[in-house]
Design a protein around this motif. Structure first.
Motif, PDB file in Angstrom:
ATOM      1  N   VAL A  49      -2.898 -25.164  11.945  1.00  0.00           N
ATOM      2  CA  VAL A  49      -1.581 -25.027  12.071  1.00  0.00           C
ATOM      3  C   VAL A  49      -1.012 -23.460  12.420  1.00  0.00           C
ATOM      4  O   VAL A  49      -2.166 -22.736  12.582  1.00  0.00           O
ATOM      5  N   GLY A  50       0.100 -23.380  12.552  1.00  0.00           N
ATOM      6  CA  GLY A  50       0.725 -22.222  12.872  1.00  0.00           C
ATOM      7  C   GLY A  50       1.558 -22.070  11.538  1.00  0.00           C
ATOM      8  O   GLY A  50       1.608 -22.472  10.639  1.00  0.00           O
ATOM      9  N   TYR A  51       2.291 -20.936  11.622  1.00  0.00           N
ATOM     10  CA  TYR A  51       3.092 -20.482  10.461  1.00  0.00           C
ATOM     11  C   TYR A  51       4.365 -19.853  10.743  1.00  0.00           C
ATOM     12  O   TYR A  51       4.788 -19.352  11.805  1.00  0.00           O
ATOM     13  N   TYR A  76     -13.339 -13.806  -7.591  1.00  0.00           N
ATOM     14  CA  TYR A  76     -12.757 -12.884  -6.653  1.00  0.00           C
ATOM     15  C   TYR A  76     -12.033 -13.605  -5.566  1.00  0.00           C
ATOM     16  O   TYR A  76     -11.045 -12.940  -4.899  1.00  0.00           O
ATOM     17  N   LEU A  77     -12.151 -15.179  -5.535  1.00  0.00           N
ATOM     18  CA  LEU A  77     -11.417 -15.838  -4.363  1.00  0.00           C
ATOM     19  C   LEU A  77     -11.106 -17.095  -4.951  1.00  0.00           C
ATOM     20  O   LEU A  77     -11.889 -17.885  -5.617  1.00  0.00           O
ATOM     21  N   ARG A  78     -10.018 -17.758  -4.715  1.00  0.00           N
ATOM     22  CA  ARG A  78      -9.576 -19.108  -4.950  1.00  0.00           C
ATOM     23  C   ARG A  78      -8.966 -19.657  -3.842  1.00  0.00           C
ATOM     24  O   ARG A  78      -8.397 -18.896  -3.020  1.00  0.00           O
ATOM     25  N   TYR A  79      -9.096 -20.962  -3.869  1.00  0.00           N
ATOM     26  CA  TYR A  79      -8.556 -21.806  -2.679  1.00  0.00           C
ATOM     27  C   TYR A  79      -7.280 -22.328  -3.028  1.00  0.00           C
ATOM     28  O   TYR A  79      -7.219 -22.909  -4.201  1.00  0.00           O
ATOM     29  N   GLN A  80      -6.268 -22.461  -1.998  1.00  0.00           N
ATOM     30  CA  GLN A  80      -4.902 -23.112  -2.540  1.00  0.00           C
ATOM     31  C   GLN A  80      -4.671 -24.195  -1.183  1.00  0.00           C
ATOM     32  O   GLN A  80      -4.330 -23.774  -0.168  1.00  0.00           O
ATOM     33  N   PRO A  81      -4.711 -25.327  -1.216  1.00  0.00           N
ATOM     34  CA  PRO A  81      -4.600 -26.206  -0.220  1.00  0.00           C
ATOM     35  C   PRO A  81      -3.042 -26.262  -0.115  1.00  0.00           C
ATOM     36  O   PRO A  81      -2.217 -26.177  -0.972  1.00  0.00           O
ATOM     37  N   ILE A  82      -2.544 -26.357   1.294  1.00  0.00           N
ATOM     38  CA  ILE A  82      -1.385 -26.530   1.715  1.00  0.00           C
ATOM     39  C   ILE A  82      -1.277 -27.751   2.533  1.00  0.00           C
ATOM     40  O   ILE A  82      -2.217 -27.967   3.315  1.00  0.00           O
ATOM     41  N   THR A 113       5.785 -21.131   6.032  1.00  0.00           N
ATOM     42  CA  THR A 113       5.659 -22.461   6.021  1.00  0.00           C
ATOM     43  C   THR A 113       4.502 -22.941   7.171  1.00  0.00           C
ATOM     44  O   THR A 113       4.829 -22.362   8.230  1.00  0.00           O
ATOM     45  N   ALA A 114       3.780 -23.801   6.837  1.00  0.00           N
ATOM     46  CA  ALA A 114       2.945 -24.473   7.890  1.00  0.00           C
ATOM     47  C   ALA A 114       3.426 -25.559   8.918  1.00  0.00           C
ATOM     48  O   ALA A 114       4.094 -26.194   8.380  1.00  0.00           O
ATOM     49  N   ILE A 115       3.186 -24.941  10.037  1.00  0.00           N
ATOM     50  CA  ILE A 115       3.923 -25.714  10.882  1.00  0.00           C
ATOM     51  C   ILE A 115       2.866 -26.446  12.097  1.00  0.00           C
ATOM     52  O   ILE A 115       1.671 -25.844  12.018  1.00  0.00           O
ATOM     53  N   PRO A 116       3.128 -27.091  12.861  1.00  0.00           N
ATOM     54  CA  PRO A 116       2.326 -28.011  13.947  1.00  0.00           C
ATOM     55  C   PRO A 116       1.414 -26.916  14.924  1.00  0.00           C
ATOM     56  O   PRO A 116       2.142 -26.457  15.386  1.00  0.00           O
ATOM     57  N   ILE A 152      -5.050 -25.728   5.087  1.00  0.00           N
ATOM     58  CA  ILE A 152      -4.861 -27.025   4.993  1.00  0.00           C
ATOM     59  C   ILE A 152      -6.397 -27.746   4.444  1.00  0.00           C
ATOM     60  O   ILE A 152      -7.256 -26.909   4.470  1.00  0.00           O
ATOM     61  N   GLU A 153      -6.440 -28.551   3.937  1.00  0.00           N
ATOM     62  CA  GLU A 153      -7.771 -28.982   3.174  1.00  0.00           C
ATOM     63  C   GLU A 153      -8.698 -29.066   4.151  1.00  0.00           C
ATOM     64  O   GLU A 153     -10.035 -28.608   3.832  1.00  0.00           O
TER      65      GLU A 153
END
Length: 254
Positions: free
Chosen positions: A143-145, A112-118, A132-135, A82-83
């Motif tokens: 988050v959990g997954y 070498y690294l990139r960020y991907q917000p979910i 899936t990101a879960i509460p 998450i952001e």
């Protein structure tokens, strides 16, 4: 899908490693000290990392794995979170003071690294695997997954405390086979558990009353020196389920 436990302890010492799971050969869920169990060739095969939150026991190995394998790989490691978590990594880890900013090394076009917000509730699909990101309800944004192969699912709670939102999501997962949930402290430290937003056995048992699925339950994030005590307290208080301690190198197929 196959999930291998690289680390599942709330601390280190002896053979204890902090939280990290290897999904198949190319995905990590968290990157605690358990990542150190992997060979260089295994590190080079990891393309995706899903981070639950920014605490050190869940991110400690990210700087080292990028530094060790980044120059060998042909594409960047993608870090999903998450952001709020990504901003903490950028500001407090990959900031040229604690560690180099590998999103700019060797250059911004081919890092070498990139960020991907979910976002919470968002599903990332990787070769048919759904993540899936879960509460979660923790001291920092978290988050959990939910990992879904299509045939069966596994849920990892991440670090959390009392969390009605989690159970609303989990109870809708029809193919749930495994639940991995934290219990960081024994009942002797219930006040610390409450302040730090972790579970202890008495709180966990109340939470599991909300759990409506017939799935196997595994306990993670046990503190060194309290593992046996905490498990005894869980086992003595629970009825109708038989949670077991998660172990290093344990594997789940689903």
């Amino acid at each position: 899908m196959k999930l291998r436990v690289l680390g599942c302890s709330g601390g280190i010492g002896g053979n204890l490693r902090t939280t990290s799971f290897l999904l198949d050969h190319d995905v990590l869920i968290d990157a605690g000290t358990g990542v150190g169990e992997l060979s260089l060739s295994e590190l080079c095969a990891i393309d995706h990392l899903f981070v639950t939150h920014s605490h050190l026991d869940h991110i400690a190995s990210i700087p080292f794995m990028v530094d060790s394998a980044g120059w060998i790989r042909e594409r960047p490691l993608t870090v999903y979170a998450i952001e709020e978590t990504l901003e903490i990594l950028k500001q407090h880890v990959f900031n040229w003071k604690i560690w180099p900013d590998f999103s700019e090394i060797p250059n911004a076009r081919q890092p070498y690294l990139r960020y991907q917000p979910i976002e919470l509730g968002e599903t990332v699909t990787l070769s048919g695997r759904k993540i899936t990101a879960i509460p979660a309800n923790h001291a920092v944004p978290a988050v959990g997954y939910h990992l879904d192969s299509g045939e069966a699912s596994l849920v990892f709670s991440g670090d959390t405390t009392t969390n009605d939102a989690l159970w609303r999501v989990v109870n809708k997962i029809g193919n749930l086979r495994y639940l991995i949930i934290e219990t960081a402290f024994s009942n002797c430290e219930i006040e610390l558990a409450i302040i730090s937003k972790h579970l202890c056995p008495s709180i966990l048992l109340e939470e599991l009353k909300k759990f409506q699925r017939d799935a196997e339950v595994f306990i993670t994030h046990l503190k060194p020196g309290e593992m046996e005590l905490t498990m005894r307290q869980i086992e003595s208080g629970i009825h109708g389920r038989a949670p077991v301690m998660l172990l290093n190198n344990q594997e789940f197929e689903f």
